[in-house]
Design an enzyme around this catalytic site. Structure first.
Site, PDB file in Angstrom:
ATOM      1  CD  GLU A 217      93.551   3.736  66.077  1.00 55.82           C
ATOM      2  OE1 GLU A 217      93.928   2.788  66.799  1.00 55.82           O
ATOM      3  OE2 GLU A 217      92.487   4.339  66.251  1.00 55.82           O
TER       4      GLU A 217
ATOM      5  CB  SER B 207      96.801   4.071  67.996  1.00 55.58           C
ATOM      6  OG  SER B 207      96.403   2.743  67.821  1.00 55.58           O
TER       7      SER B 207
ATOM      8  CE1 TYR C 181      99.956  -0.641  67.425  1.00 57.15           C
ATOM      9  CE2 TYR C 181     100.036   1.745  67.177  1.00 57.15           C
ATOM     10  CZ  TYR C 181      99.343   0.593  67.497  1.00 57.15           C
ATOM     11  OH  TYR C 181      98.035   0.675  67.894  1.00 57.15           O
TER      12      TYR C 181
ATOM     13  NE  ARG D 154      95.003  -1.314  75.429  1.00 58.10           N
ATOM     14  CZ  ARG D 154      94.991  -0.735  74.223  1.00 58.10           C
ATOM     15  NH1 ARG D 154      94.928  -1.454  73.124  1.00 58.10           N
ATOM     16  NH2 ARG D 154      95.025   0.589  74.115  1.00 58.10           N
TER      17      ARG D 154
ATOM     18  CG  ASP E 166      94.613   1.932  77.574  1.00 59.19           C
ATOM     19  OD1 ASP E 166      94.928   0.732  77.667  1.00 59.19           O
ATOM     20  OD2 ASP E 166      94.520   2.522  76.484  1.00 59.19           O
TER      21      ASP E 166
ATOM     22  CD  GLU F  72      92.250   6.458  75.451  1.00 59.32           C
ATOM     23  OE1 GLU F  72      92.253   6.035  74.288  1.00 59.32           O
ATOM     24  OE2 GLU F  72      92.623   7.605  75.768  1.00 59.32           O
TER      25      GLU F  72
ATOM     26  CG  ASN G  48      91.197   0.084  71.738  1.00 59.31           C
ATOM     27  OD1 ASN G  48      90.375  -0.439  70.995  1.00 59.31           O
ATOM     28  ND2 ASN G  48      92.396   0.455  71.322  1.00 59.31           N
TER      29      ASN G  48
ATOM     30  N   GLY H 134      94.117  -3.832  69.375  1.00 62.37           N
ATOM     31  CA  GLY H 134      94.958  -4.385  68.318  1.00 62.37           C
ATOM     32  C   GLY H 134      95.196  -5.871  68.471  1.00 62.37           C
TER      33      GLY H 134
END
Length: 311
Positions: free
Chosen positions: A15, A145, A215, A254, A256, A269, A271, A275
């Site tokens: 990443e 990611s 992205y 974050r 998910d 999961e 994070n 980002g």
């Protein structure tokens, strides 16, 4: 005391490029807010303590690898440097998907059925995996990611996909695919309690929310606030908040989820260093909550520095 901060980005993980983009955005925001800030784009961890030594605090925005798995967090703790984000244990737990899953299950939080391949006899493991039922999601144990994620829809695809992940990453996770909606919950600590910002729904124009969908401009429709009923939103936010607290996260994360067709928000999961690029989901959720990007960065840096010992 003169306060100087370093934005730490780049690193050695898959990443890296996203971290560089995040770091440049964060650095620019800190400068606009009047901070004395330097951008440290690193390609190696050699000599890092010496490079960080002059700074009062660190805005760590390394994604994946040692920057997010608790290694850098432990180093910064040992150096006495306050930094943005979760501490070593929460970072390590969140990055290690099987350990996070075990924690979720231990507290009765919903997560898709799963099995962990730590290495060894792949054929025996894949026979057990088939019992979860298809489709399946295979994902590396310690990547972010969506790096290396595969959706396996039929038995014929399983052996090749499993062998590929075993070869590239060693251990991996096999998880039952949950039909439904892709939801992400940004959790932010503005005051004393973690706050779930407006939820985001992702509608990728590809098979799933993979690296390209994440992205590439236009590759995914992003809806914020997510078009959920009040009950659905409240339930998903509560599950995300509980997961954040359970792992001991700090400042931001974050979470998910998949909102299943049965109405259950299944944890995928967490994070711990989401980002901060122009396309990233965390700043979008913050904007929907009335927090502009520069204010978000400023808030996070101030929270980190508030952990300095009071003289």
């Amino acid at each position: 005391m003169r306060v100087t901060v370093a934005v730490l980005c780049g690193g050695t993980s898959a990443e890296r490029e996203i971290s560089l983009r995040s770091g440049r955005n964060v650095h620019a925001a800190l400068l606009r807010k009047g901070w004395d800030a330097d951008l440290l784009e690193i390609a190696t961890f050699d000599g890092l303590p010496q490079r960080l030594a002059p700074y009062t605090g660190i805005f760590n925005i390394l994604h994946g690898g040692p920057g997010e798995d608790g290694t850098i967090q432990l180093l910064l703790d040992l150096m006495g440097k306050p930094y943005v984000g979760s501490g070593p244990l929460a970072s390590a737990l969140a990055m290690n998907k099987p350990e996070a899953k075990r924690a979720f299950q231990g507290k009765g939080l919903p997560t898709p059925p799963w099995l962990h391949f730590p290495g060894g006899g792949l054929e025996d493991f894949l026979r057990k995996v088939e019992e979860l039922g298809f489709p399946l999601v295979l994902k590396p144990r310690r990547e972010g990611s969506s790096v290396g994620v595969r959706i396996v829809r039929e038995r014929d695809e399983l052996a090749a996909a499993g062998a590929e992940l075993a070869q590239r990453f060693g251990g991996f996770l096999a998880e039952k695919y949950i039909p439904g909606r892709e939801i992400t919950a940004a959790v932010l600590e503005r005051r004393d309690d973690p706050e779930v910002l407006p939820l985001v729904e992702l509608r990728p124009k590809r098979e799933f929310f993979d690296w390209v969908a994440k992205y590439t401009p236009g590759a995914c429709e992003v809806l914020c606030p997510a078009p959920l009923t009040a009950e659905e939103a409240e339930h998903a936010a509560e599950i995300a908040r509980k997961a954040y607290i359970l792992l001991g996260c700090r400042d931001l994360a974050r979470v998910d989820l998949r909102l299943g067709e049965d109405g259950v928000p299944y944890l995928l999961e967490i994070n711990t260093l989401p980002g901060m690029t122009e396309l990233s989901l965390f700043p979008r959720a913050a904007a929907a909550a009335g927090i502009p990007y520069d204010d978000l960065v400023d808030l996070l840096m101030r929270r980190a520095l508030s952990r300095l010992p009071q003289s």
